[in-house]
Write a protein that holds these residues in place. Structure first.
Motif, mmCIF file in Angstrom:
data_model
loop_
_atom_site.group_PDB
_atom_site.id
_atom_site.type_symbol
_atom_site.label_atom_id
_atom_site.label_comp_id
_atom_site.label_asym_id
_atom_site.label_seq_id
_atom_site.Cartn_x
_atom_site.Cartn_y
_atom_site.Cartn_z
ATOM 1 N N GLN A 1 0.888 -1.030 -0.299
ATOM 2 C CA GLN A 1 0.029 0.005 0.070
ATOM 3 C C GLN A 1 0.847 1.390 0.038
ATOM 4 O OE1 GLN A 1 -2.592 -0.382 3.405
ATOM 5 N NE2 GLN A 1 -3.790 -1.972 2.665
ATOM 6 N N LEU A 2 0.434 2.143 -0.674
ATOM 7 C CA LEU A 2 1.261 3.556 -0.732
ATOM 8 C C LEU A 2 0.708 4.288 0.526
ATOM 9 C CD1 LEU A 2 0.254 4.421 -4.279
ATOM 10 C CD2 LEU A 2 2.450 3.236 -3.506
ATOM 11 N N GLN A 3 1.858 4.785 1.283
ATOM 12 C CA GLN A 3 1.766 5.307 2.863
ATOM 13 C C GLN A 3 2.668 6.565 2.789
ATOM 14 O OE1 GLN A 3 1.724 2.151 5.377
ATOM 15 N NE2 GLN A 3 -0.586 2.797 6.089
ATOM 16 N N LEU A 4 2.282 7.571 3.586
ATOM 17 C CA LEU A 4 3.299 8.484 4.061
ATOM 18 C C LEU A 4 2.965 8.446 5.710
ATOM 19 C CD1 LEU A 4 3.001 11.541 1.809
ATOM 20 C CD2 LEU A 4 4.990 10.131 2.138
ATOM 21 N N VAL A 5 4.041 8.414 6.324
ATOM 22 C CA VAL A 5 3.947 8.567 7.909
ATOM 23 C C VAL A 5 4.602 9.220 8.557
ATOM 24 C CG1 VAL A 5 3.885 6.859 9.901
ATOM 25 C CG2 VAL A 5 3.323 5.946 7.714
ATOM 26 N N GLU A 6 3.933 10.507 9.247
ATOM 27 C CA GLU A 6 4.745 11.286 10.081
ATOM 28 C C GLU A 6 5.081 10.475 11.451
ATOM 29 O OE1 GLU A 6 1.457 13.411 7.753
ATOM 30 O OE2 GLU A 6 1.603 11.590 8.828
ATOM 31 N N SER A 7 5.969 11.117 12.011
ATOM 32 C CA SER A 7 6.408 10.755 13.404
ATOM 33 C C SER A 7 7.280 11.745 13.825
ATOM 34 C CB SER A 7 7.291 9.301 13.345
ATOM 35 O OG SER A 7 8.438 9.424 12.794
ATOM 36 N N GLY A 8 7.621 11.778 15.186
ATOM 37 C CA GLY A 8 8.408 12.588 16.084
ATOM 38 C C GLY A 8 7.734 13.776 16.550
ATOM 39 N N GLY A 9 6.402 13.816 16.610
ATOM 40 C CA GLY A 9 5.736 14.998 17.184
ATOM 41 C C GLY A 9 5.615 14.791 18.932
ATOM 42 N N GLY A 10 5.283 15.740 19.735
ATOM 43 C CA GLY A 10 5.011 15.360 20.888
ATOM 44 C C GLY A 10 4.961 16.903 21.694
ATOM 45 N N LEU A 11 5.106 16.928 23.176
ATOM 46 C CA LEU A 11 5.114 17.953 23.738
ATOM 47 C C LEU A 11 6.525 18.592 24.007
ATOM 48 C CD1 LEU A 11 3.517 19.890 25.612
ATOM 49 C CD2 LEU A 11 3.619 18.083 27.299
ATOM 50 N N VAL A 12 6.672 20.000 23.816
ATOM 51 C CA VAL A 12 7.758 20.572 24.013
ATOM 52 C C VAL A 12 7.688 21.742 24.638
ATOM 53 C CG1 VAL A 12 8.088 21.427 21.736
ATOM 54 C CG2 VAL A 12 10.096 20.921 22.939
ATOM 55 N N GLN A 13 8.503 22.168 25.288
ATOM 56 C CA GLN A 13 8.622 23.777 25.835
ATOM 57 C C GLN A 13 9.029 24.563 24.939
ATOM 58 O OE1 GLN A 13 11.069 23.323 29.596
ATOM 59 N NE2 GLN A 13 9.393 22.675 30.728
ATOM 60 N N PRO A 14 8.485 25.696 25.231
ATOM 61 C CA PRO A 14 8.782 26.978 24.311
ATOM 62 C C PRO A 14 10.350 26.933 24.081
ATOM 63 C CG PRO A 14 7.033 27.630 25.550
ATOM 64 C CD PRO A 14 7.344 26.372 25.958
ATOM 65 N N GLY A 15 10.644 27.388 23.195
ATOM 66 C CA GLY A 15 12.461 27.145 22.771
ATOM 67 C C GLY A 15 13.047 25.949 22.614
ATOM 68 N N GLY A 16 12.107 25.071 22.587
ATOM 69 C CA GLY A 16 12.635 23.549 22.482
ATOM 70 C C GLY A 16 12.703 23.055 20.850
ATOM 71 N N SER A 17 13.136 21.888 20.650
ATOM 72 C CA SER A 17 13.260 21.384 19.362
ATOM 73 C C SER A 17 12.674 19.964 19.255
ATOM 74 C CB SER A 17 14.820 21.342 19.107
ATOM 75 O OG SER A 17 15.282 22.457 19.137
ATOM 76 N N LEU A 18 11.952 19.587 18.050
ATOM 77 C CA LEU A 18 11.465 18.636 17.681
ATOM 78 C C LEU A 18 12.061 18.277 16.305
ATOM 79 C CD1 LEU A 18 7.721 18.582 18.979
ATOM 80 C CD2 LEU A 18 9.874 16.973 19.738
ATOM 81 N N ARG A 19 12.144 17.206 15.920
ATOM 82 C CA ARG A 19 12.621 16.649 14.384
ATOM 83 C C ARG A 19 11.445 15.756 14.160
ATOM 84 N NH1 ARG A 19 17.267 12.763 12.068
ATOM 85 N NH2 ARG A 19 17.559 13.841 10.127
ATOM 86 N N LEU A 20 10.708 16.232 12.794
ATOM 87 C CA LEU A 20 9.763 15.261 12.387
ATOM 88 C C LEU A 20 10.140 14.533 11.363
ATOM 89 C CD1 LEU A 20 6.682 17.982 12.346
ATOM 90 C CD2 LEU A 20 7.548 16.288 14.115
ATOM 91 N N ALA A 21 9.708 13.486 11.060
ATOM 92 C CA ALA A 21 10.176 12.527 9.949
ATOM 93 C C ALA A 21 8.806 12.108 9.274
ATOM 94 C CB ALA A 21 10.659 11.404 10.442
ATOM 95 N N CYS A 22 8.773 12.122 7.755
ATOM 96 C CA CYS A 22 7.952 11.741 7.128
ATOM 97 C C CYS A 22 8.339 10.533 6.025
ATOM 98 C CB CYS A 22 7.633 12.845 5.895
ATOM 99 S SG CYS A 22 6.370 12.528 4.700
ATOM 100 N N ALA A 23 7.918 9.346 6.559
ATOM 101 C CA ALA A 23 8.501 8.253 5.774
ATOM 102 C C ALA A 23 7.715 7.606 4.752
ATOM 103 C CB ALA A 23 8.971 7.057 6.735
#
Length: 128
Positions: free
Chosen positions: A1-23
């Protein structure tokens, strides 16, 4: 099946960092332009950042310039969104999307409905 799956989200404080991935699964991501979009409660979906299939062209919303960086690793079939200096107004569900139409990535980011495939979204919450 054809899919795009996001990951890496979450709860973070202001000034923080996250790295999202789209596979991508079931197709070769390197043949597609990829965009990151977000939608906050009560707001329309907006383009955040988009990248051409080769990675040579990128586009960023004014609100994230200098803070977010889009990149891709076609060998891994994955596109990333590095988000630094996060602000509460960045809180939203983040989606990735793909298309293989011939258009500038600026247009891709401006017109979400032109995209062919969408992931399920990943929640990003920036709060103290």
């Amino acid at each position: 099946q054809l899919q795009l799956v996001e990951s890496g989200g979450g709860l973070v404080q202001p000034g923080g960092s996250l790295r999202l991935a789209c596979a991508a699964s079931g197709f070769t991501l390197g043949n597609y332009d990829i965009g990151w979009f977000r939608q906050a409660p009560g707001k329309e979906r907006e383009g955040v950042s988009c990248i051409s299939s080769s990675g040579s062209s990128t586009n960023y919303a004014d609100s994230v310039k200098g803070r977010f960086t889009i990149s891709r690793d076609n060998a891994e079939n994955t596109v990333y969104l590095q988000m630094n200096s996060l602000k509460p107004e960045d809180t939203a569900v983040y989606y990735c999307a793909a298309h293989n139409k011939a258009m500038p990535v600026q247009i891709m980011c401006a017109l979400p409905t032109l995209n062919d495939f969408w992931g399920q979204g990943t929640q990003v919450t920036v709060s103290s």
